[in-house]
Design an enzyme around this catalytic site. Structure first.
Site, mmCIF file in Angstrom:
data_model
loop_
_atom_site.group_PDB
_atom_site.id
_atom_site.type_symbol
_atom_site.label_atom_id
_atom_site.label_comp_id
_atom_site.label_asym_id
_atom_site.label_seq_id
_atom_site.Cartn_x
_atom_site.Cartn_y
_atom_site.Cartn_z
ATOM 1 N N TYR A 123 0.855 -0.926 -0.303
ATOM 2 C CA TYR A 123 -0.186 -0.340 -0.233
ATOM 3 C C TYR A 123 1.071 1.200 0.073
ATOM 4 O O TYR A 123 0.307 2.706 0.470
ATOM 5 C CB TYR A 123 -0.747 0.466 1.257
ATOM 6 C CG TYR A 123 -1.353 -1.224 1.047
ATOM 7 C CD1 TYR A 123 -1.992 -2.090 -0.223
ATOM 8 C CD2 TYR A 123 -2.572 -1.264 1.927
ATOM 9 C CE1 TYR A 123 -3.052 -2.621 -0.163
ATOM 10 C CE2 TYR A 123 -3.650 -2.084 1.848
ATOM 11 C CZ TYR A 123 -3.826 -3.067 0.959
ATOM 12 O OH TYR A 123 -4.951 -3.936 1.211
ATOM 13 N N LYS A 169 6.065 -14.424 3.086
ATOM 14 C CA LYS A 169 6.408 -15.234 2.111
ATOM 15 C C LYS A 169 7.945 -15.068 1.402
ATOM 16 O O LYS A 169 7.693 -14.698 0.527
ATOM 17 C CB LYS A 169 5.130 -14.160 1.388
ATOM 18 C CG LYS A 169 4.652 -15.446 0.404
ATOM 19 C CD LYS A 169 4.146 -16.918 -0.073
ATOM 20 C CE LYS A 169 4.123 -17.914 -0.824
ATOM 21 N NZ LYS A 169 3.016 -18.884 -0.734
ATOM 22 N N ASP A 202 -0.207 -17.700 3.530
ATOM 23 C CA ASP A 202 -0.455 -18.727 3.054
ATOM 24 C C ASP A 202 -1.234 -20.173 3.898
ATOM 25 O O ASP A 202 -2.355 -20.318 4.149
ATOM 26 C CB ASP A 202 -0.592 -19.364 1.159
ATOM 27 C CG ASP A 202 0.902 -20.151 1.363
ATOM 28 O OD1 ASP A 202 1.941 -19.881 2.020
ATOM 29 O OD2 ASP A 202 1.195 -20.857 0.481
ATOM 30 N N ASP A 226 -3.868 -6.770 6.097
ATOM 31 C CA ASP A 226 -5.516 -6.834 5.889
ATOM 32 C C ASP A 226 -6.425 -7.650 5.410
ATOM 33 O O ASP A 226 -7.491 -7.764 5.913
ATOM 34 C CB ASP A 226 -4.940 -5.670 4.395
ATOM 35 C CG ASP A 226 -6.306 -4.790 4.219
ATOM 36 O OD1 ASP A 226 -7.377 -5.021 5.280
ATOM 37 O OD2 ASP A 226 -6.385 -3.984 2.861
ATOM 38 N N ASP A 230 -9.293 -9.130 8.304
ATOM 39 C CA ASP A 230 -10.703 -9.548 7.943
ATOM 40 C C ASP A 230 -11.278 -11.272 7.583
ATOM 41 O O ASP A 230 -12.502 -11.067 8.712
ATOM 42 C CB ASP A 230 -11.271 -9.056 5.961
ATOM 43 C CG ASP A 230 -11.189 -7.854 6.180
ATOM 44 O OD1 ASP A 230 -11.306 -7.116 6.577
ATOM 45 O OD2 ASP A 230 -12.375 -7.158 5.167
#
Ligand code: NAI
Ligand code: MG
Length: 329
Positions: A123, A169, A202, A226, A230
């Site tokens: 971002y 990752k 993941d 982010d 959620d």
């Protein structure tokens, strides 16, 4: 008296911020100042985040925010909240996930937190396009990685927690997440009494669904944080109940994890819990720990009494739930 900037934003923002202000007023004396941001502000003034709002934010003791709408189809439009987090250098987004009584959920008594880096990563706002090819630059710095890792370990230390999971990752994003992982491990070495694991994002997404009780504190980069937050909210009742605090060296902003939830706007049925738990975090930040705990206890009691909105299996309106919480205070 502490000065609090409140920003109504869009969608369910204005109604939830109004309820939150009422709750603050019933607990502590503060001075309110209003700032504008979001899509409605853009439509009126041509900018989603006026300079005046940034200045007011810089001169306030804390900021109370709900959410803004960010339309994807306006070229050069920038999310007001992503920009504000960067402007104020609110580098740490703390998102606690704590099960509530009487909420249908797959696991009982979860209590973990995600610490999301808030100012860089995917971002960073550096995107380009040439014809049919578009790119985004994922900026990861040693300084940014060390300070978010330190925030996570300090949070664990202050809360008596024994484990931090660094989520990355680095097997594919070898340079960016390699740097993040190394920096976070260096910080971890300063906290020998807190155990540290690292894990690929993941697999963490899978473990959150399968065995979320394994986690205490997750620290990760902006986009991963982010998405995982959620996902995590669904473990405790959904986006309506998840709070957050955005912290920097000088400033702090409190907002629910959810967005402007346009389908609920103006209907009086949005869940106020995420907003009010964020408000409790704001009150704690002001140094009013017992008032903050009182609010947290009243919210839990409200759930015990079964006064809750439809998204968590109840039939109360937003206003009825807030009324009950205020009466319990
Ligand atoms: P959203 O978080 O607004 O809503 C997604 C779904 O979560 C809703 O449809 C609803 O089912 C549930 N939900 C959210 N808030 C709730 C509440 N208070 N009570 C009960 N259920 C609730 O995300 P969405 O729909 O993807 O985005 C809507 C707008 O919000 C977009 O313009 C997006 O850019 C913006 N957004 C803003 C954020 C911010 O200001 N911090 C964060 C996320 C999205
Ligand atoms: Mg989000």
């Amino acid at each position: 008296m502490k000065k609090i900037l409140y920003i109504d934003g869009d969608g369910v923002g204005p109604e939830l911020v109004a309820h939150a202000r009422r709750v603050v007023d019933s607990l502590v004396k503060v001075e309110w100042v209003q700032g504008e941001a979001g899509y409605a502000t853009f439509q009126k003034s041509g900018t989603s985040l006026p300079d005046e709002t940034v200045q007011l934010a810089k001169s306030s003791d804390a900021i109370l925010f709900c959410a803004v709408t960010t339309p994807p189809n306006i070229p050069d439009y920038r999310s007001a909240i992503v920009t504000l987090r960067k402007e104020l250098d609110l580098y740490a987004n703390l998102r606690p996930f704590h099960s509530l009584p009487n909420v249908p959920a797959p696991f009982p008594q979860l209590n973990f937190a995600i610490v999301r880096e808030n100012t860089e990563g995917m971002y960073s706002g550096i995107e380009g396009q040439k014809g049919d090819r578009a790119t985004a630059t994922r900026v990861i710095t040693k300084k940014g990685s060390e300070r978010i890792a330190r925030f996570a370990f300090e949070y664990a230390r202050k809360n008596g927690l024994s484990k931090v999971t660094i989520v990355h990752k680095a097997n594919v994003l070898r340079l960016t997440d390699g740097l993040f992982l190394n920096a976070a491990r260096t910080v971890a070495a300063e906290y020998p009494s807190i155990s540290c694991e690292d894990a690929l994002v993941d697999s963490v997404a899978m473990r959150l669904v399968k065995s979320p009780q394994e986690f205490q504190v997750i620290v990760t980069t902006n986009l991963f944080g982010d998405i995982l937050s959620d996902e995590s909210s669904a473990l405790i009742g959904g986006l309506g109940v998840a709070p957050s605090g955005n912290y920097g060296e000088k400033h702090a902003l409190f907002e629910p994890v959810h967005g402007s939830a346009p389908k609920y706007a103006g209907r009086g049925i949005a869940n106020p819990t995420g907003m009010l738990l964020s408000t409790a975090m704001l009150i704690e930040h002001l140094g009013e720990k017992s008032a903050s705990e009182k609010l947290g206890a009243a919210i839990r009691k409200c759930y015990e009494l079964g006064v809750k909105t439809a998204d968590v299996g109840g039939n109360a309106k937003t206003g009825e739930m807030v009324e009950k919480i205020v009466s319990l205070l």
